[in-house]
Scaffold this motif. Structure first.
Motif, PDB file in Angstrom:
ATOM      1  N   ASP A 124      19.099  70.325  32.869  1.00 46.20           N
ATOM      2  CA  ASP A 124      19.386  68.894  32.880  1.00 46.20           C
ATOM      3  C   ASP A 124      19.870  68.375  31.525  1.00 46.20           C
ATOM      4  O   ASP A 124      20.806  67.582  31.455  1.00 46.20           O
ATOM      5  CB  ASP A 124      18.186  68.089  33.369  1.00 46.20           C
ATOM      6  N   ARG A 136      17.292  60.875  27.884  1.00 43.83           N
ATOM      7  CA  ARG A 136      16.173  61.139  28.790  1.00 43.83           C
ATOM      8  C   ARG A 136      15.152  60.015  28.672  1.00 43.83           C
ATOM      9  O   ARG A 136      14.792  59.591  27.583  1.00 43.83           O
ATOM     10  CB  ARG A 136      15.521  62.469  28.457  1.00 43.83           C
ATOM     11  N   TYR A 168      10.823  64.403  38.764  1.00 40.61           N
ATOM     12  CA  TYR A 168      12.229  64.735  38.571  1.00 40.61           C
ATOM     13  C   TYR A 168      12.689  64.211  37.214  1.00 40.61           C
ATOM     14  O   TYR A 168      12.384  63.072  36.851  1.00 40.61           O
ATOM     15  CB  TYR A 168      13.086  64.109  39.678  1.00 40.61           C
ATOM     16  N   SER A 196      17.691  64.719  38.541  1.00 38.29           N
ATOM     17  CA  SER A 196      17.633  66.021  39.187  1.00 38.29           C
ATOM     18  C   SER A 196      17.243  65.842  40.648  1.00 38.29           C
ATOM     19  O   SER A 196      16.456  64.966  40.989  1.00 38.29           O
ATOM     20  CB  SER A 196      16.602  66.886  38.462  1.00 38.29           C
ATOM     21  N   TYR A 232      22.143  67.782  41.067  1.00 36.46           N
ATOM     22  CA  TYR A 232      21.950  66.534  40.328  1.00 36.46           C
ATOM     23  C   TYR A 232      22.715  65.404  41.006  1.00 36.46           C
ATOM     24  O   TYR A 232      23.717  65.635  41.690  1.00 36.46           O
ATOM     25  CB  TYR A 232      22.453  66.658  38.882  1.00 36.46           C
TER      26      TYR A 232
END
Length: 160
Positions: free
Chosen positions: A28, A45, A59, A77, A114
């Motif tokens: 990711d 993130r 996720y 994700s 994704y």
């Protein structure tokens, strides 16, 4: 006395979202880096993963808020794998074996790795340009748009 009746259009039910499915084998953080580089965005993130306690799944989710165009970009994700130790019924050297359970954010799209979700307050017309830019990334196998209104589990895509 007169009765006044207010009639609302169905415009409130429509949500202006662009949802792009991405197939790739990248981690990711690597995909977020490549999307930032090729699309000129800055996905970061979130401090807390998207967590569904009913399924015992979480996720990874990345977000970027574009204040100029009033857009919110989310990369999430679709796959969560949980490993657990399970006791075996048969006699062996080891009494436990490791099992892996896979959970999907959108179960109707199990092959997607994704999702890139773009929220906006107006209809988004740059979808083709974004798709073309994503498909130019060599590590991505394919990417395509998904009709948001036809999803069965669209409540899983509410992140706030």
């Amino acid at each position: 006395m007169a009765i006044h009746k207010l009639v609302f259009d169905d415009d409130f039910d429509e949500v202006c979202n662009t949802l792009i499915a991405i197939h790739c084998t990248l981690e990711d953080y690597r995909l977020a880096y490549l999307l930032n580089k090729h699309l000129g965005i800055t996905l970061k993130r979130k401090p807390v993963d998207l967590d569904y306690s009913k399924k015992d799944a979480s996720y990874a989710i990345y977000e970027w808020v574009d204040h100029k165009q009033l857009l919110t970009w989310n990369l999430v994700s679709n796959i969560c794998k949980k490993q657990a130790l399970q006791e075996t019924d048969y006699r062996s050297l080891f009494n436990t074996e490791q099992t892996t359970t896979t959970f999907y954010l959108l179960p109707e799209h199990k092959t997607v790795n994704y999702f890139l979700k773009i929220d906006s307050e107006f209809s988004f017309s740059k979808e083709k340009y974004i798709l073309d830019s994503i498909l130019k990334i060599p590590q991505i196998a394919t990417a395509y748009s998904i009709n948001y209104s036809e999803l069965q589990s669209k409540e899983n895509l509410i992140f706030s």
